[in-house]
Design an enzyme around this catalytic site. Structure first.
Site, mmCIF file in Angstrom:
data_model
loop_
_atom_site.group_PDB
_atom_site.id
_atom_site.type_symbol
_atom_site.label_atom_id
_atom_site.label_comp_id
_atom_site.label_asym_id
_atom_site.label_seq_id
_atom_site.Cartn_x
_atom_site.Cartn_y
_atom_site.Cartn_z
ATOM 1 N N CYS A 1 -28.258 -5.852 -4.319
ATOM 2 C CA CYS A 1 -27.599 -5.543 -2.621
ATOM 3 C C CYS A 1 -27.361 -4.536 -2.241
ATOM 4 O O CYS A 1 -26.029 -3.821 -3.464
ATOM 5 C CB CYS A 1 -26.568 -6.400 -1.881
ATOM 6 S SG CYS A 1 -26.031 -6.114 0.058
ATOM 7 N N CYS B 1 -22.064 -8.684 -5.648
ATOM 8 C CA CYS B 1 -22.554 -8.051 -4.998
ATOM 9 C C CYS B 1 -24.321 -8.284 -4.994
ATOM 10 O O CYS B 1 -26.223 -8.092 -4.513
ATOM 11 C CB CYS B 1 -22.277 -6.842 -5.275
ATOM 12 S SG CYS B 1 -21.051 -6.656 -4.171
ATOM 13 N N CYS C 1 -24.134 -1.369 1.614
ATOM 14 C CA CYS C 1 -23.307 -0.046 1.926
ATOM 15 C C CYS C 1 -23.753 1.213 1.231
ATOM 16 O O CYS C 1 -23.463 1.729 2.185
ATOM 17 C CB CYS C 1 -21.817 -1.031 1.429
ATOM 18 S SG CYS C 1 -22.186 -1.084 -0.758
ATOM 19 N N CYS D 1 -15.706 10.936 2.628
ATOM 20 C CA CYS D 1 -15.697 9.855 2.626
ATOM 21 C C CYS D 1 -14.658 10.117 4.259
ATOM 22 O O CYS D 1 -13.966 11.000 4.535
ATOM 23 C CB CYS D 1 -14.910 9.094 1.555
ATOM 24 S SG CYS D 1 -14.569 7.733 3.135
ATOM 25 N N ASP E 1 0.643 -1.067 0.223
ATOM 26 C CA ASP E 1 0.166 0.252 0.034
ATOM 27 C C ASP E 1 0.888 0.918 0.098
ATOM 28 O O ASP E 1 0.231 2.224 0.474
ATOM 29 C CB ASP E 1 -0.862 -0.125 1.152
ATOM 30 C CG ASP E 1 -2.189 0.715 1.256
ATOM 31 O OD1 ASP E 1 -2.466 0.972 -0.054
ATOM 32 O OD2 ASP E 1 -2.876 1.060 1.979
HETATM 33 S S1 SF4 Z 1 -23.078 -4.330 1.409
HETATM 34 FE FE1 SF4 Z 1 -22.230 -2.672 -0.965
HETATM 35 S S2 SF4 Z 1 -20.103 -4.250 -1.465
HETATM 36 FE FE2 SF4 Z 1 -21.588 -6.059 0.813
HETATM 37 S S3 SF4 Z 1 -22.468 -7.025 -0.379
HETATM 38 FE FE3 SF4 Z 1 -23.566 -5.440 -0.551
HETATM 39 S S4 SF4 Z 1 -23.403 -4.465 -2.380
HETATM 40 FE FE4 SF4 Z 1 -21.820 -5.883 -2.206
HETATM 41 S S1 SF4 Z 2 -17.935 7.427 5.518
HETATM 42 FE FE1 SF4 Z 2 -16.298 5.769 3.547
HETATM 43 S S2 SF4 Z 2 -15.729 4.407 5.084
HETATM 44 FE FE2 SF4 Z 2 -17.711 5.674 5.831
HETATM 45 S S3 SF4 Z 2 -19.024 3.746 4.606
HETATM 46 FE FE3 SF4 Z 2 -19.124 5.560 3.631
HETATM 47 S S4 SF4 Z 2 -18.028 5.448 2.209
HETATM 48 FE FE4 SF4 Z 2 -17.237 4.114 3.835
#
Ligand code: SF4
Ligand code: SF4
Length: 341
Positions: A181, A178, A184, A204, A124
């Protein structure tokens, strides 16, 4: 030297996964170029500077034939909640993974050198698109959160890469699982995942609390809650993480001294004490001024009148960044405690 010999050596060194990709133009070079053109790298100008190297491994290692991608599990279960503390991204619970992983990579590279290879190692830290190479060689598929997902490790792993002049048969990519879904995207407190697979770093909390050297924009301060370094909300929401197992790696154990420290006590650390307390931790990256800036915001969101003396001292700090955020936090606590003022 065979793939199996490398895989066995990698496992012995503590790597959870190891995949092989053919070195060539990076898999998502076009997407990177579009992302940079949109300016979504925020203040990470180094991404622009190193774009050509990222796209073409030959520029970093002439004669490169294979990209070896390694994953290291860093998952730990949630810790019991402790009053007055802040939240830290899981990746930073233990000591800095760069220092843990680099010697392991070098050991693996030395083994490959005995077979006639020339290697370069990256944790990284260099111009290498680790996530794209990881997708190319079946370590993970890129989730809608933009984080890689492995069916067993979930999203909780560090990537590292060895470029080598040795040639190995490549692994196949994983299918995108994915599906429909969107957890996230729905979980992100600042709407930083602007569309599936699209992250705007400027929104973010991980970027704002770690790489960002300036003020936290006021529009995002409340959404930070008590986060003081990083954010895991999009990862915690991912259903694939239900399969994750805690890392048994002795070098990846959580630092209780950091994780249980009450927020207001961080203000007692001057620069030397800050460096000594966080020695070995990735939190050093934020430096004292950036970290205390984050602590101020967290206290502004969750603190009480008992935190005011520490914040008032911070409002007289030599560092203007800390002073401004401390004053913001004092105002927020005052408004909460005396809503009629
Ligand atoms: S939470 Fe986001 S990254 Fe995880 S499976 Fe669902 S869509 Fe994909
Ligand atoms: S702020 Fe950034 S790390 Fe937090 S949930 Fe959103 S994309 Fe993910």
């Amino acid at each position: 030297m065979t793939r199996e010999v490398i895989r066995a050596a990698a496992e012995e060194l503590g790597f959870a996964l190891c995949g092989f990709a053919r070195a060539g133009r990076a898999p998502h070079a076009d997407a990177l170029e579009a992302w940079l053109q949109d300016g979504r790298q925020a203040s990470m100008e180094w991404m622009q500077r190193t774009a050509e190297d990222r796209i073409n491994p030959e520029r970093i290692l002439p004669g490169a034939r294979t990209v070896l991608v390694l994953a290291t599990n860093y998952f730990h279960d949630d810790l019991p909640p402790a009053t007055g503390t802040g939240r830290i991204g899981r990746y930073a619970w233990s000591n800095d993974y760069h220092e843990v992983i680099r010697p392991r990579l070098e050991e693996l590279a030395a083994l490959m050198a005995k077979a006639g290879g020339t290697q370069r190692c990256f944790v990284d830290s260099g111009p290498v698109l680790e996530r794209d190479w990881a997708a190319e060689c079946g370590i993970s598929w890129p989730g809608k959160s933009t984080m890689g997902i492995h069916p067993e490790l979930g999203t909780w792993f560090f990537l590292s890469v060895i470029l080598t002049t040795l040639e190995f048969a490549p692994d196949a990519p994983l299918p995108d699982r994915c599906g429909r879904c969107t957890r996230c995207i729905d979980a992100c407190p600042t709407q930083a995942i602007t569309a599936p697979y699209q992250l705007d770093a400027r929104r973010c909390i991980s970027f704002l609390t770690i790489e960002n050297k300036g003020a936290i924009p006021e529009e995002f301060r409340e959404a930070m809650g008590n986060r003081i370094f990083g954010c895991d909300d999009c990862l915690d929401a991912c259903p694939w993480n239900r399969f994750a197992r805690a890392s048994r790696d002795a070098a990846m154990q959580p630092r209780q001294d950091i994780l249980t420290k009450p927020l207001r006590e961080f203000f007692a650390l001057d620069d030397a004490a800050f460096k000594a307390f966080f020695r070995g931790s990735p939190i050093l990256r934020a430096k004292r001024r950036g970290f205390l800036r984050n602590v101020c915001v967290a206290l502004g969101n969750t603190g009480t009148r008992d935190d005011l003396p520490a914040l008032q001292a911070a409002a007289a700090d030599a560092e203007p960044l800390v002073r401004e955020h401390a004053l913001w936090a004092i105002d927020r606590i005052a408004a909460r405690e005396n809503p009629r003022l």
